[in-house]
Design a protein around this motif. Structure first.
Motif, short mmCIF file in Angstrom:
data_model
loop_
_atom_site.label_atom_id
_atom_site.label_comp_id
_atom_site.label_asym_id
_atom_site.label_seq_id
_atom_site.Cartn_x
_atom_site.Cartn_y
_atom_site.Cartn_z
N UNK A 69 29.50 49.36 36.43
CA UNK A 69 28.93 48.07 37.02
C UNK A 69 29.34 46.71 36.48
N UNK A 70 29.48 45.92 37.19
CA UNK A 70 29.85 44.39 36.84
C UNK A 70 28.60 43.49 37.16
N UNK A 71 28.23 43.41 38.52
CA UNK A 71 27.03 42.32 39.00
C UNK A 71 27.08 42.70 40.57
N UNK A 72 25.77 42.03 40.93
CA UNK A 72 25.30 42.35 42.38
C UNK A 72 25.37 40.78 42.75
N UNK A 73 25.91 40.59 44.00
CA UNK A 73 25.96 39.22 44.60
C UNK A 73 25.54 39.34 45.86
N UNK A 74 24.73 38.00 46.02
CA UNK A 74 24.10 37.91 47.43
C UNK A 74 25.05 37.34 48.33
N UNK A 75 25.45 37.78 49.49
CA UNK A 75 26.15 37.39 50.61
C UNK A 75 25.61 36.15 51.55
N UNK B 264 26.62 42.55 47.92
CA UNK B 264 27.69 43.25 47.26
C UNK B 264 27.61 43.57 45.83
N UNK B 265 27.93 44.98 45.71
CA UNK B 265 27.36 45.54 44.54
C UNK B 265 29.05 45.57 43.80
N UNK B 266 29.53 45.10 42.73
CA UNK B 266 30.73 44.92 42.29
C UNK B 266 30.90 46.08 40.90
N UNK B 267 32.02 46.88 40.96
CA UNK B 267 32.28 47.91 39.99
C UNK B 267 33.62 47.36 39.50
N UNK B 268 33.82 47.79 38.24
CA UNK B 268 35.27 47.68 37.53
C UNK B 268 35.79 49.33 37.53
N UNK B 269 36.89 49.32 38.15
CA UNK B 269 37.44 50.95 38.10
C UNK B 269 38.49 51.05 36.96
N UNK B 270 39.17 50.05 37.00
CA UNK B 270 40.39 50.13 35.81
C UNK B 270 40.92 48.80 35.56
N UNK B 271 41.99 48.57 34.92
CA UNK B 271 42.64 47.17 34.49
C UNK B 271 42.95 46.70 35.86
N UNK B 272 42.42 45.44 36.15
CA UNK B 272 42.61 44.65 37.46
C UNK B 272 42.44 45.46 38.68
N UNK B 273 41.30 46.32 38.84
CA UNK B 273 41.12 47.08 39.82
C UNK B 273 39.45 47.18 39.87
#
Length: 233
Positions: free
Chosen positions: A46-52, A58-67
């Motif tokens: 998990x990275x952050x949650x952004x109000x649109x 939008x709930x942002x996740x990091x999956x891998x390098x530059x992904x």
């Protein structure tokens, strides 16, 4: 997004200033390039949650390098997903809302008729350490109970790993197929995860964020008398 959405659907991958329009199947408001293979949910951070711009999140996740992946949630509707991998940004449009997930994990959005936000200098993405527990719920769905520096949240998915919803203190409840899932604060520090079977009359299960079933409430099937309470362990 909103339940009236799903009329104008478009997604594009943007690389080095050039945009490529991708055709999508009906019923998908946001999607990334079909060439991107989605990794197993267990590797996401998990990275952050952004109000649109339209009030959804939008709930942002990091999956891998530059992904990075961003799940777009609007109420209890099925979430849409954007995927940005490598140097490609992911772009989605639906019902006048435009959303861009950039390769550094940042998200911007705007509505038709408003100015497109100018990209801000990318800040270093900080991934925080979190503790998570995966449990199978009474309805067969999966809940990932996450506790970290940004607070507690629950990520709900099907047994096959399809994301259903994310609930947190700002969006503390979700409903699917007659079942209700919500976070309940017990005092100032403790947060419990409650699952309620609306189809079965209101039976409910209460979990702590270690994944333990700590309480169970059983409704009198005859509709007479108080519900039964069973405290676990």
């Amino acid at each position: 997004m909103r339940t009236t959405r799903r009329t104008t659907l478009r997604s594009a991958a943007v690389v080095a200033g050039a945009a490529t329009v991708l055709a999508l199947p009906v019923g998908t408001a946001f999607a990334a390039s079909p060439a991107v293979r989605e990794p197993a949910p267990s590797v996401r951070a998990y990275v952050t949650t952004v109000k649109l711009a339209d009030g959804s999140v939008a709930t942002v996740h990091k999956v891998g390098a530059n992904h990075f992946e961003a799940e777009i949630h609007a109420g209890s509707t099925k979430p849409d997903r954007l995927v940005s991998k490598g140097a490609a940004a992911s772009y989605g449009q639906s019902d006048g809302l435009h959303v861009v997930l950039r390769p550094d994990g940042t998200v911007t959005s705007w509505m038709d008729g408003t100015s497109k936000p100018k990209p801000k200098p990318a800040a270093k993405t900080e991934i925080t350490k979190e503790n998570s527990v995966r449990i199978t719920l009474p309805d067969g769905r999966i809940a990932q109970l996450v506790d970290g520096p940004n607070g507690k949240r629950v990520e709900l998915s099907t047994p096959k790993g399809h994301a259903l919803a994310t609930i947190d203190p700002r969006r503390p409840s979700a409903q699917h197929d007659g079942w209700t899932y919500k976070l309940v604060r017990d005092g100032k520090q403790h947060v419990k995860f409650v699952v309620i079977d609306g189809k079965g009359g209101g039976n409910s299960w209460v979990y702590d964020f270690d994944g333990r079933l700590i309480e169970k409430y059983t409704v009198d099937p005859a509709g007479v008398g108080a519900a039964g309470l069973s405290r676990q362990g």
